[in-house]
Design a protein around this motif. Structure first.
Motif, mmCIF file in Angstrom:
data_model
loop_
_atom_site.group_PDB
_atom_site.id
_atom_site.type_symbol
_atom_site.label_atom_id
_atom_site.label_comp_id
_atom_site.label_asym_id
_atom_site.label_seq_id
_atom_site.Cartn_x
_atom_site.Cartn_y
_atom_site.Cartn_z
ATOM 1 N N LEU A 198 0.130 -2.005 8.717
ATOM 2 C CA LEU A 198 1.157 -3.025 8.929
ATOM 3 C C LEU A 198 1.733 -2.920 10.339
ATOM 4 O O LEU A 198 1.999 -3.937 10.986
ATOM 5 N N MET A 202 1.755 -5.990 12.975
ATOM 6 C CA MET A 202 2.973 -6.570 13.523
ATOM 7 C C MET A 202 2.931 -6.635 15.045
ATOM 8 O O MET A 202 3.517 -7.539 15.655
ATOM 9 N N TRP A 205 0.468 -9.648 15.686
ATOM 10 C CA TRP A 205 1.087 -10.903 15.237
ATOM 11 C C TRP A 205 2.278 -11.252 16.124
ATOM 12 O O TRP A 205 2.479 -12.420 16.482
ATOM 13 N N GLY A 206 3.073 -10.245 16.491
ATOM 14 C CA GLY A 206 4.223 -10.480 17.361
ATOM 15 C C GLY A 206 3.792 -11.039 18.706
ATOM 16 O O GLY A 206 4.428 -11.948 19.243
ATOM 17 N N TYR A 213 8.375 -6.745 17.936
ATOM 18 C CA TYR A 213 9.071 -6.214 16.767
ATOM 19 C C TYR A 213 9.106 -4.688 16.779
ATOM 20 O O TYR A 213 8.164 -4.027 17.227
ATOM 21 N N GLU A 215 9.950 -1.259 14.236
ATOM 22 C CA GLU A 215 10.005 -0.833 12.837
ATOM 23 C C GLU A 215 11.262 0.011 12.596
ATOM 24 O O GLU A 215 11.665 0.807 13.443
ATOM 25 N N TYR A 265 11.071 -4.714 9.765
ATOM 26 C CA TYR A 265 10.771 -5.021 11.171
ATOM 27 C C TYR A 265 11.754 -6.085 11.669
ATOM 28 O O TYR A 265 12.106 -7.006 10.910
ATOM 29 N N ASP A 267 13.196 -8.246 15.546
ATOM 30 C CA ASP A 267 13.185 -8.438 17.001
ATOM 31 C C ASP A 267 14.601 -8.610 17.540
ATOM 32 O O ASP A 267 14.788 -9.078 18.659
ATOM 33 N N TYR A 279 12.739 -8.953 9.010
ATOM 34 C CA TYR A 279 11.760 -9.047 7.925
ATOM 35 C C TYR A 279 11.853 -7.822 7.017
ATOM 36 O O TYR A 279 11.868 -6.684 7.504
ATOM 37 N N LEU A 314 1.581 -14.326 8.459
ATOM 38 C CA LEU A 314 2.323 -13.089 8.173
ATOM 39 C C LEU A 314 2.222 -12.717 6.701
ATOM 40 O O LEU A 314 1.939 -11.561 6.363
ATOM 41 N N PHE A 318 0.185 -9.378 5.187
ATOM 42 C CA PHE A 318 0.825 -8.349 4.366
ATOM 43 C C PHE A 318 0.106 -8.213 3.025
ATOM 44 O O PHE A 318 -0.118 -7.086 2.541
#
Length: 324
Positions: A198, A202, A205-206, A213, A215, A265, A267, A279, A314, A318
């Motif tokens: 994950l 992230m 994807w970010g 992002y 964690e 996560y 931002d 998230y 997203l 997941f």
């Protein structure tokens, strides 16, 4: 007598003409001098700006700042020089924060650099490159932490196993069977491997979303507009789809009838944009659900409202990680 008067008049007229011509000559000289000075300052200003831009290309950022500051001495309050100084200083600060591993603060500086209009495209590209470097370093450190934690857990498990073997000789064969020992970890809803997957997801994807992002967990809590995550779960102040919901932090996602949050996560500390995201990656009765909120104000209910994300990439990402 008339000749005397005419002579005096002629002298007076010549004197006035001489004075008039002298005044014009002085004015012309002053204008020429002023123009010469203005042109000289303009040339020095342009030279300083050009030197600064070349220093950026050579990645001599301190030298670039000094050149732009020199340009301001020739053209006070110049917009271009001030903008270039601001961008260069943001990049310098981001570099220093990265060296100190203050990644969240560094990403803030880089986001601000990226959002500036005009200025140096080279500095913005350097900022993009540094953002990618930070993402890779964060991923590598997270992987190292996961490995170290897994090693410690393995040693602890081995110690407990040996202790159990000494006290329960009858169960020795079952407890020392490698396949039975490894099966729960491999088939559980959530484990270290899925957490690592994950984290990598992230980051990519970010970047696709133009976001960065970080964690968070019980050992590294998020301050989201004054509310601490995940410790706030105990206060029962989380709503899902408009209704209060049971939410808890979980290491395996196995509890029933509760949103088992296995990862957080956000931002909120890496962007200056108004829309900031939080998230909660949860497992509810065995099903993965990615909850999101952008709430930035309190309300009479004292609830923080979450909904399942509408971002298909997203939620699907997941779900695939949970499915193993």
């Amino acid at each position: 007598m008339k000749k005397v008067i005419m002579g005096l008049s002629l002298c007076l007229l010549m004197g006035l003409t001489a004075c008039s011509n002298g005044g014009k000559k002085n004015t012309t000289d002053e204008t020429t001098t002023s123009s010469s000075i203005s042109k000289e300052q303009s040339e020095k200003y342009e030279a300083a700006i050009d030197d600064g831009k070349q220093a950026i290309v050579d990645k001599e950022i301190s030298k670039a700042v000094a050149s732009f500051q020199l340009a301001l001495e020739y053209k006070t309050d110049d917009r271009e020089a001030n903008q270039l100084i601001s961008q260069a200083e943001l990049y310098q600060e981001a570099l220093a924060l990265t060296e100190d591993k203050e990644y969240a603060q560094a990403l803030k500086k880089l986001t601000k650099l990226k959002e500036t209009r005009g200025g140096s495209t080279a500095l913005k590209q350097y900022g993009t490159n540094l953002t990618d470097k930070i993402s890779k370093e964060v991923k590598a450190e997270r992987e190292e932490t996961k490995k170290r934690k897994a090693t410690e857990e393995s040693k602890q498990a081995e110690k407990e196993k040996n202790s159990t073997e000494e006290s329960k000789e009858a169960e020795k064969k079952e407890e020392t069977d490698p396949s039975k020992e490894a099966a729960p970890a491999a088939n559980s809803l959530w484990n270290a491997q899925k957490s690592s997957a994950l984290g990598a997801f992230m980051i990519s994807w970010g970047q696709t979303m133009g976001q960065a992002y970080i964690e968070y967990s019980p050992s590294s809590e998020l301050d989201y507009y004054g509310v601490k995550f995940p410790s706030t779960f105990a206060a029962g102040n989380i709503a899902v789809n408009g209704a209060p919901a049971s939410v808890q932090w979980s290491t395996d996602g196995s509890a029933s009838n509760v949103y088992n949050v296995v990862a957080i996560y956000s931002d909120v500390h890496t962007t200056s944009a108004m829309e900031r995201h939080l998230y909660l990656f949860a497992i509810y009765n065995g099903q993965p659900v990615a909850l999101v909120t952008m709430q930035n104000q309190g309300n009479n209910e004292n609830l923080i409202y979450f909904t399942p994300t509408q971002n298909a990439d997203l939620s699907n990402g997941f779900a695939q990680i949970i499915g193993g």
